[in-house]
Design an enzyme around this catalytic site. Structure first.
Site, PDB file in Angstrom:
ATOM      1  N   LYS A  44       0.829  -1.215   0.000  1.00 28.87           N
ATOM      2  CA  LYS A  44       0.000   0.000   0.000  1.00 28.87           C
ATOM      3  C   LYS A  44       0.859   1.258   0.000  1.00 28.87           C
ATOM      4  O   LYS A  44       0.640   2.178  -0.775  1.00 28.87           O
ATOM      5  CB  LYS A  44      -0.912   0.011   1.240  1.00 28.87           C
ATOM      6  CG  LYS A  44      -1.614   1.341   1.477  1.00 28.87           C
ATOM      7  CD  LYS A  44      -2.393   1.350   2.763  1.00 28.87           C
ATOM      8  CE  LYS A  44      -1.626   1.773   3.975  1.00 28.87           C
ATOM      9  NZ  LYS A  44      -1.434   3.227   4.142  1.00 28.87           N
ATOM     10  N   ASN A  45       1.856   1.270   0.886  1.00 27.99           N
ATOM     11  CA  ASN A  45       2.643   2.492   1.054  1.00 27.99           C
ATOM     12  C   ASN A  45       3.525   2.789  -0.151  1.00 27.99           C
ATOM     13  O   ASN A  45       4.029   3.890  -0.295  1.00 27.99           O
ATOM     14  CB  ASN A  45       3.495   2.414   2.328  1.00 27.99           C
ATOM     15  CG  ASN A  45       2.632   2.573   3.577  1.00 27.99           C
ATOM     16  OD1 ASN A  45       1.463   2.941   3.474  1.00 27.99           O
ATOM     17  ND2 ASN A  45       3.194   2.270   4.730  1.00 27.99           N
ATOM     18  N   ARG A 116      -3.895  11.115   4.381  1.00 29.70           N
ATOM     19  CA  ARG A 116      -2.763  12.022   4.386  1.00 29.70           C
ATOM     20  C   ARG A 116      -1.845  11.839   3.172  1.00 29.70           C
ATOM     21  O   ARG A 116      -1.225  12.789   2.690  1.00 29.70           O
ATOM     22  CB  ARG A 116      -1.993  11.765   5.676  1.00 29.70           C
ATOM     23  CG  ARG A 116      -0.808  12.614   5.871  1.00 29.70           C
ATOM     24  CD  ARG A 116      -0.048  12.162   7.102  1.00 29.70           C
ATOM     25  NE  ARG A 116       1.370  12.418   6.917  1.00 29.70           N
ATOM     26  CZ  ARG A 116       1.936  13.564   7.158  1.00 29.70           C
ATOM     27  NH1 ARG A 116       1.242  14.558   7.625  1.00 29.70           N
ATOM     28  NH2 ARG A 116       3.220  13.740   6.926  1.00 29.70           N
ATOM     29  N   CYS A 140      -4.130  13.451  12.679  1.00 25.51           N
ATOM     30  CA  CYS A 140      -4.469  12.062  12.404  1.00 25.51           C
ATOM     31  C   CYS A 140      -4.434  11.354  13.733  1.00 25.51           C
ATOM     32  O   CYS A 140      -3.753  11.789  14.658  1.00 25.51           O
ATOM     33  CB  CYS A 140      -3.446  11.493  11.443  1.00 25.51           C
ATOM     34  SG  CYS A 140      -3.265   9.733  11.521  1.00 25.51           S
ATOM     35  N   ARG A 145       1.474  14.611  12.718  1.00 25.01           N
ATOM     36  CA  ARG A 145       1.888  14.400  11.339  1.00 25.01           C
ATOM     37  C   ARG A 145       2.125  15.708  10.566  1.00 25.01           C
ATOM     38  O   ARG A 145       1.403  16.045   9.625  1.00 25.01           O
ATOM     39  CB  ARG A 145       0.877  13.506  10.619  1.00 25.01           C
ATOM     40  CG  ARG A 145       0.503  12.298  11.439  1.00 25.01           C
ATOM     41  CD  ARG A 145      -0.199  11.231  10.649  1.00 25.01           C
ATOM     42  NE  ARG A 145       0.738  10.338  10.003  1.00 25.01           N
ATOM     43  CZ  ARG A 145       0.418   9.184   9.457  1.00 25.01           C
ATOM     44  NH1 ARG A 145      -0.808   8.769   9.458  1.00 25.01           N
ATOM     45  NH2 ARG A 145       1.330   8.428   8.894  1.00 25.01           N
ATOM     46  N   PRO A 146       3.159  16.444  10.928  1.00 27.29           N
ATOM     47  CA  PRO A 146       3.437  17.720  10.262  1.00 27.29           C
ATOM     48  C   PRO A 146       3.970  17.548   8.832  1.00 27.29           C
ATOM     49  O   PRO A 146       4.315  16.443   8.418  1.00 27.29           O
ATOM     50  CB  PRO A 146       4.503  18.346  11.150  1.00 27.29           C
ATOM     51  CG  PRO A 146       5.143  17.209  11.868  1.00 27.29           C
ATOM     52  CD  PRO A 146       4.127  16.127  11.975  1.00 27.29           C
ATOM     53  N   ASP A 148       6.212  20.169   7.614  1.00 26.85           N
ATOM     54  CA  ASP A 148       7.206  21.235   7.486  1.00 26.85           C
ATOM     55  C   ASP A 148       8.436  20.816   6.673  1.00 26.85           C
ATOM     56  O   ASP A 148       8.998  21.623   5.929  1.00 26.85           O
ATOM     57  CB  ASP A 148       7.610  21.778   8.875  1.00 26.85           C
ATOM     58  CG  ASP A 148       7.977  20.681   9.857  1.00 26.85           C
ATOM     59  OD1 ASP A 148       7.491  19.547   9.697  1.00 26.85           O
ATOM     60  OD2 ASP A 148       8.769  20.938  10.784  1.00 26.85           O
ATOM     61  N   ASP A 330       4.718   0.448  11.785  1.00 27.25           N
ATOM     62  CA  ASP A 330       3.484  -0.153  11.262  1.00 27.25           C
ATOM     63  C   ASP A 330       3.287  -1.612  11.690  1.00 27.25           C
ATOM     64  O   ASP A 330       2.265  -2.212  11.353  1.00 27.25           O
ATOM     65  CB  ASP A 330       3.460  -0.059   9.729  1.00 27.25           C
ATOM     66  CG  ASP A 330       3.076   1.336   9.256  1.00 27.25           C
ATOM     67  OD1 ASP A 330       2.743   2.180  10.100  1.00 27.25           O
ATOM     68  OD2 ASP A 330       3.111   1.571   8.033  1.00 27.25           O
ATOM     69  N   ILE A 352       8.369   6.835  16.607  1.00 24.85           N
ATOM     70  CA  ILE A 352       8.001   7.549  15.369  1.00 24.85           C
ATOM     71  C   ILE A 352       6.770   8.430  15.603  1.00 24.85           C
ATOM     72  O   ILE A 352       6.741   9.596  15.227  1.00 24.85           O
ATOM     73  CB  ILE A 352       7.736   6.563  14.199  1.00 24.85           C
ATOM     74  CG1 ILE A 352       8.928   5.602  14.016  1.00 24.85           C
ATOM     75  CG2 ILE A 352       7.415   7.320  12.908  1.00 24.85           C
ATOM     76  CD1 ILE A 352      10.208   6.225  13.540  1.00 24.85           C
ATOM     77  N   ARG A 422      -8.562   0.037   4.773  1.00 24.40           N
ATOM     78  CA  ARG A 422      -7.644   0.998   4.151  1.00 24.40           C
ATOM     79  C   ARG A 422      -6.380   0.306   3.660  1.00 24.40           C
ATOM     80  O   ARG A 422      -5.783   0.733   2.681  1.00 24.40           O
ATOM     81  CB  ARG A 422      -7.224   2.073   5.173  1.00 24.40           C
ATOM     82  CG  ARG A 422      -8.273   3.094   5.489  1.00 24.40           C
ATOM     83  CD  ARG A 422      -7.666   4.197   6.346  1.00 24.40           C
ATOM     84  NE  ARG A 422      -6.366   4.566   5.804  1.00 24.40           N
ATOM     85  CZ  ARG A 422      -5.316   4.958   6.519  1.00 24.40           C
ATOM     86  NH1 ARG A 422      -5.412   5.079   7.815  1.00 24.40           N
ATOM     87  NH2 ARG A 422      -4.176   5.247   5.952  1.00 24.40           N
TER      88      ARG A 422
HETATM   89  C1  UD1 Z   1       5.541   7.046   8.799  1.00 25.67           C
HETATM   90  C2  UD1 Z   1       6.544   5.920   8.931  1.00 25.67           C
HETATM   91  C3  UD1 Z   1       6.195   4.903   7.874  1.00 25.67           C
HETATM   92  C4  UD1 Z   1       4.745   4.467   8.099  1.00 25.67           C
HETATM   93  C5  UD1 Z   1       3.781   5.651   8.160  1.00 25.67           C
HETATM   94  C6  UD1 Z   1       2.383   5.269   8.590  1.00 25.67           C
HETATM   95  C7  UD1 Z   1       8.902   6.070   9.542  1.00 25.67           C
HETATM   96  C8  UD1 Z   1      10.160   6.823   9.379  1.00 25.67           C
HETATM   97  N1  UD1 Z   1       7.868   6.498   8.784  1.00 25.67           N
HETATM   98  O1  UD1 Z   1       5.650   7.566   7.475  1.00 25.67           O
HETATM   99  O2  UD1 Z   1       7.072   3.801   7.945  1.00 25.67           O
HETATM  100  O3  UD1 Z   1       4.334   3.617   7.066  1.00 25.67           O
HETATM  101  O4  UD1 Z   1       4.254   6.595   9.095  1.00 25.67           O
HETATM  102  O5  UD1 Z   1       2.374   4.787   9.868  1.00 25.67           O
HETATM  103  O6  UD1 Z   1       8.831   5.124  10.285  1.00 25.67           O
HETATM  104  N2  UD1 Z   1       7.936  14.769  10.504  1.00 25.67           N
HETATM  105  C9  UD1 Z   1       8.061  16.128  10.746  1.00 25.67           C
HETATM  106  N3  UD1 Z   1       7.872  16.992   9.693  1.00 25.67           N
HETATM  107  C10 UD1 Z   1       7.549  16.562   8.433  1.00 25.67           C
HETATM  108  C11 UD1 Z   1       7.426  15.180   8.214  1.00 25.67           C
HETATM  109  C12 UD1 Z   1       7.621  14.313   9.283  1.00 25.67           C
HETATM  110  O7  UD1 Z   1       8.332  16.545  11.859  1.00 25.67           O
HETATM  111  O8  UD1 Z   1       7.399  17.382   7.530  1.00 25.67           O
HETATM  112  C13 UD1 Z   1       8.120  13.807  11.618  1.00 25.67           C
HETATM  113  C14 UD1 Z   1       6.801  13.146  11.984  1.00 25.67           C
HETATM  114  O9  UD1 Z   1       6.093  13.869  12.944  1.00 25.67           O
HETATM  115  C15 UD1 Z   1       7.246  11.795  12.501  1.00 25.67           C
HETATM  116  C16 UD1 Z   1       8.525  11.505  11.717  1.00 25.67           C
HETATM  117  O10 UD1 Z   1       8.964  12.767  11.203  1.00 25.67           O
HETATM  118  O11 UD1 Z   1       7.544  11.864  13.869  1.00 25.67           O
HETATM  119  C17 UD1 Z   1       8.369  10.523  10.582  1.00 25.67           C
HETATM  120  O12 UD1 Z   1       7.377  10.994   9.707  1.00 25.67           O
HETATM  121  P1  UD1 Z   1       7.218  10.480   8.215  1.00 25.67           P
HETATM  122  O13 UD1 Z   1       8.200   9.400   7.936  1.00 25.67           O
HETATM  123  O14 UD1 Z   1       7.160  11.632   7.303  1.00 25.67           O
HETATM  124  O15 UD1 Z   1       5.784   9.883   8.237  1.00 25.67           O
HETATM  125  P2  UD1 Z   1       5.132   9.044   7.131  1.00 25.67           P
HETATM  126  O16 UD1 Z   1       5.674   9.361   5.800  1.00 25.67           O
HETATM  127  O17 UD1 Z   1       3.670   9.138   7.345  1.00 25.67           O
END
Ligand code: UD1
Length: 446
Positions: A44-45, A116, A140, A145-146, A148, A330, A352, A422
């Site tokens: 999926k991802n 997202r 979420c 889930r920022p 930035d 996950d 995470i 999902r």
């Molecule tokens: C994350 C998981 C992914 C999982 C998905 C759904 C990791 C590294 N990523 O991916 O394996 O499939 O959740 O559960 O394990 N962050 C910021 N600013 C940003 C983006 C991220 O501060 O712009 C922080 C997030 O708050 C979080 C971390 O970075 O603590 C990892 O986020 P990210 O890898 O971007 O999340 P997903 O891509 O959703």
């Protein structure tokens, strides 16, 4: 002679429950070992991001091994169609996306709020059309889930970023320019968004502290097949040399390592032997080691994995969720269900996401003894679980509750199964084919 398969619970014993949320339920009668074969779906991802990458070319993108029945895939299909792309699905996970005539570069709130990952259309739209407007994805259940890091990357490549009425608008009228981008922490989503933007940017982009997840490598391979120039995939530094345009390609989606891991844990908990078809142990070492320590035998057999547990579940362990190749967030909830059955239980630290223990109160309703302190959960084991009515709170939490139901005595009913839909294709059918007593009870149609 024809035989009739009886439902595992006779109507006289248990009147059909109804979902409080008005959605489908999953009902499980625990205590059956698993024996059989499960076909693993495409990831999926990976699939979601690959669909976004199809926006990068005028040509048709063709995919195989797409998990086309997942709710998230259907949601992203709507997003792409709202932009003017056409998405056609065929048999056995085939999909064709044609994004020649994009009519809008704005992804609407009503669609983005559903999922997202829709935010990942921003990089491709910005790269190809020099602008994109995407609704802020919002919070979420598992954390804030920022975004930035994504925006910081686009700005470094010359885009201006503005927030207008809850929509994030990025604009680069003269096109994106390659840049050096260092993420403050590893982010899967930000790495993917910037990678997709950089393939059409002028010059060289280097992403430092990039995510190494197999889904990023899958995306990179697809982009290379489309004509992109990328080096360093699967490492923390990715170098992209921009090209003027990309062409269509045929790409097979990588197998879903999280689905694979979920069924490995299912067999570990329920006992028995299952064959996971088209699956690889390669990216699951962080899960396999503790499973083996707990007495589970895992063998790669060509393109299949055989998972077997015949003896008792042995000792539990301590794990910490980390970026790849560490223990994946996950699989954390599913692993917690397993630890309730292990000698000595275990401990899980979630690094995470800040709010990813919502399955704990639900597991407690089944008799699990789990205490939480900060971001660490301590699980007492082995602990007999008893069936209960439980509520799925997010995608992986719902899988964990189903796994707990497989070993609980009596009947477990999982509500809000739409979370599960999902990210898992036909979960109840796959488990049922291996002997689990599990069934879906559809919501009453009004
Ligand atoms: C994350 C998981 C992914 C999982 C998905 C759904 C990791 C590294 N990523 O991916 O394996 O499939 O959740 O559960 O394990 N962050 C910021 N600013 C940003 C983006 C991220 O501060 O712009 C922080 C997030 O708050 C979080 C971390 O970075 O603590 C990892 O986020 P990210 O890898 O971007 O999340 P997903 O891509 O959703």
């Amino acid at each position: 002679m024809a035989t009739t398969v009886k439902p595992f619970i006779q109507p006289s014993q248990a009147p059909a429950p109804r979902s409080k949320s008005g959605t489908d339920l999953i009902r499980i009668q625990g205590g059956q070992p698993l024996h059989g074969t499960i076909e693993i779906s495409g990831a999926k991802n990976s699939a979601l991001i690959l669909m976004c990458a199809a926006l990068l070319t005028e040509d048709t993108m063709r995919f195989t091994n797409m998990p086309t029945s997942l709710r998230d895939i259907l949601t992203l299909t709507k997003v792409l169609e709202s932009l003017g792309a056409t998405v056609a699905t065929g048999p056995e996970g085939t999909m064709a996306i044609q994004a020649r005539h994009i009519t809008s570069t704005k992804a609407d709130y009503d669609l983005v709020k559903e999922m997202r990952a829709s935010f990942l259309v921003m990089g491709p739209l910005l790269a190809r059309f020099k602008e994109a407007t995407v609704s802020m994805p919002g919070g979420c259940a598992i954390g804030t889930r920022p975004i930035d890091f994504h925006l910081m990357g686009f700005e470094a490549m010359g885009a201006t970023v503005t927030l207008e009425d809850g929509y994030m608008r990025v604009c680069a009228p003269h096109g994106l320019k390659g840049a050096d981008i260092t993420f403050p922490r590893v982010s899967v989503g930000a790495t993917e968004n910037i990678l997709m933007a950089a393939v059409l940017a002028a010059g060289i982009t280097r992403i430092f502290n990039a995510a190494c997840e197999p889904e990023i490598v899958d995306l990179g391979r697809c982009l290379i097949a489309m004509g992109a120039q990328i080096e360093g995939l699967g490492t923390s530094t990715i170098t992209i040399t921009g090209v003027p345009s990309l062409h269509g390609a045929l790409h097979q989606v990588v197998a879903d390592r999280i689905e694979t891991g979920t069924y490995m844990i299912a067999a570990a908990m329920a006992g028995g032997q299952i064959r996971l078809k088209q699956a690889s142990t390669e990216h699951l070492q962080a899960l396999i080691a503790p499973l083996q320590a707990a007495g589970v035998t895992i063998t790669q057999d060509d393109s299949d994995i055989i998972v077997e547990r015949s003896g008792p579940l042995l000792q539990g362990t301590t794990i910490t969720t980390e970026v790849h190749p560490g223990f994946p967030t996950d699989l954390q909830a599913q692993f917690m269900a397993l630890l309730t059955q292990c000698q000595g239980g275990g401990q899980i630290t979630e690094t995470i996401w800040e709010n990813r223990f919502m399955h704990v109160p639900e597991m407690a309703r089944m008799g699990a003894k789990i205490t939480i302190e900060g971001n660490t959960a301590t699980i007492k084991g082995p602990q007999a679980l008893t069936g209960a009515k439980v509520m799925a709170t997010d995608l992986r939490a719902s899988a964990a509750l189903v796994l707990a139901g497989l070993v609980a005595t009596g009947t477990t009913t999982v509500d809000r199964v739409y979370h599960l839909d999902r990210g898992y294709e036909n979960l109840e059918q796959k488990l049922k084919a291996c002997g689990a007593r599990i069934e879906r009870i559809p919501a009453e149609t009004p």
